[in-house]
Design a protein around this motif. Sequence first.
Motif, mmCIF file in Angstrom:
data_model
loop_
_atom_site.group_PDB
_atom_site.id
_atom_site.type_symbol
_atom_site.label_atom_id
_atom_site.label_comp_id
_atom_site.label_asym_id
_atom_site.label_seq_id
_atom_site.Cartn_x
_atom_site.Cartn_y
_atom_site.Cartn_z
ATOM 1 N N UNK A 230 0.832 -1.209 0.000
ATOM 2 C CA UNK A 230 0.000 0.000 0.000
ATOM 3 C C UNK A 230 0.865 1.257 0.000
ATOM 4 N N UNK A 231 0.327 2.324 -0.574
ATOM 5 C CA UNK A 231 1.082 3.576 -0.643
ATOM 6 C C UNK A 231 1.401 4.131 0.736
ATOM 7 N N UNK A 232 0.570 3.857 1.723
ATOM 8 C CA UNK A 232 0.858 4.330 3.076
ATOM 9 C C UNK A 232 2.158 3.720 3.602
ATOM 10 N N UNK A 233 2.469 2.513 3.189
ATOM 11 C CA UNK A 233 3.723 1.884 3.622
ATOM 12 C C UNK A 233 4.930 2.549 2.960
ATOM 13 N N UNK A 234 4.754 3.051 1.737
ATOM 14 C CA UNK A 234 5.862 3.780 1.091
ATOM 15 C C UNK A 234 6.201 5.042 1.891
ATOM 16 N N UNK A 235 5.186 5.674 2.462
ATOM 17 C CA UNK A 235 5.404 6.881 3.262
ATOM 18 C C UNK A 235 6.084 6.566 4.588
ATOM 19 N N UNK A 236 5.979 5.334 5.031
ATOM 20 C CA UNK A 236 6.554 4.929 6.319
ATOM 21 C C UNK A 236 7.981 4.401 6.200
ATOM 22 N N UNK A 237 8.357 3.953 5.006
ATOM 23 C CA UNK A 237 9.680 3.339 4.825
ATOM 24 C C UNK A 237 10.795 4.291 5.229
ATOM 25 N N UNK A 238 11.660 3.827 6.107
ATOM 26 C CA UNK A 238 12.813 4.604 6.525
ATOM 27 C C UNK A 238 12.495 5.751 7.472
ATOM 28 N N UNK A 239 11.249 5.818 7.927
ATOM 29 C CA UNK A 239 10.819 6.872 8.844
ATOM 30 C C UNK A 239 10.390 6.214 10.148
ATOM 31 N N UNK A 240 10.848 6.744 11.245
ATOM 32 C CA UNK A 240 10.463 6.196 12.546
ATOM 33 C C UNK A 240 9.041 6.631 12.888
ATOM 34 N N UNK A 241 8.258 5.731 13.483
ATOM 35 C CA UNK A 241 6.929 6.145 13.936
ATOM 36 C C UNK A 241 7.071 7.124 15.098
ATOM 37 N N UNK A 242 5.994 7.815 15.412
ATOM 38 C CA UNK A 242 5.983 8.713 16.563
ATOM 39 C C UNK A 242 5.779 7.828 17.793
ATOM 40 N N UNK A 243 6.877 7.490 18.438
ATOM 41 C CA UNK A 243 6.879 6.491 19.510
ATOM 42 C C UNK A 243 5.887 6.814 20.626
ATOM 43 N N UNK A 244 5.744 8.067 20.966
ATOM 44 C CA UNK A 244 4.848 8.451 22.062
ATOM 45 C C UNK A 244 3.386 8.175 21.746
ATOM 46 N N UNK A 245 3.069 7.903 20.478
ATOM 47 C CA UNK A 245 1.686 7.658 20.071
ATOM 48 C C UNK A 245 1.421 6.213 19.661
#
Length: 169
Positions: free
Chosen positions: A30-45
């Motif tokens: 999914x395109x949402x996964x392309x936006x996440x690749x190599x980017x850390x999630x917002x850990x506090x959330x």
Amino acid sequence: MLEIIGERPEDADAVEFLYDLAFAPGRHALSSYRLREGVAPVAALCCLACDGDTGVAGAIRYWPVEIGQARSPALLLGPIAVHPTRQGEGLGALLMAETLDRAAELGWSRVLLVGDEVYYGRFGFSRESAANVVFPPPTNPERLLGRPLVTGAFEGVSGRVAKWTGAAT
């Protein structure tokens, strides 16, 4: 007893198992996964609904993204999942309420997600909020929803959602 906790590194395998269980095998395409690749999630959330009997009953994650040429910061909510044996208990709603409040407290002003307005509308998400925002294909534009965390958060915000560079204003 159910408890909402922050996701920890040691929870990663259990969370991925839950996401695999809840979503189609092709979710990583999914395109949402392309936006996440190599980017850390917002850990506090990134939170889990856990109980002593079954472990991880639900999980939610958020990722930073940027919108348009102004690189306006936003959160991309997802994935959110509840174990099939625990669906219908309100765990997803509990995770949403807890983390959306926390996102506002952390200073985020807007949240995007790809989902059904009929379901997510009860949490304040609407197509109208994200009307000037474009999500990378092949996402159906009718499924892009936004929620302002502060009044006017989407006013003047337009353009394509892009991967977070950390340079957002």
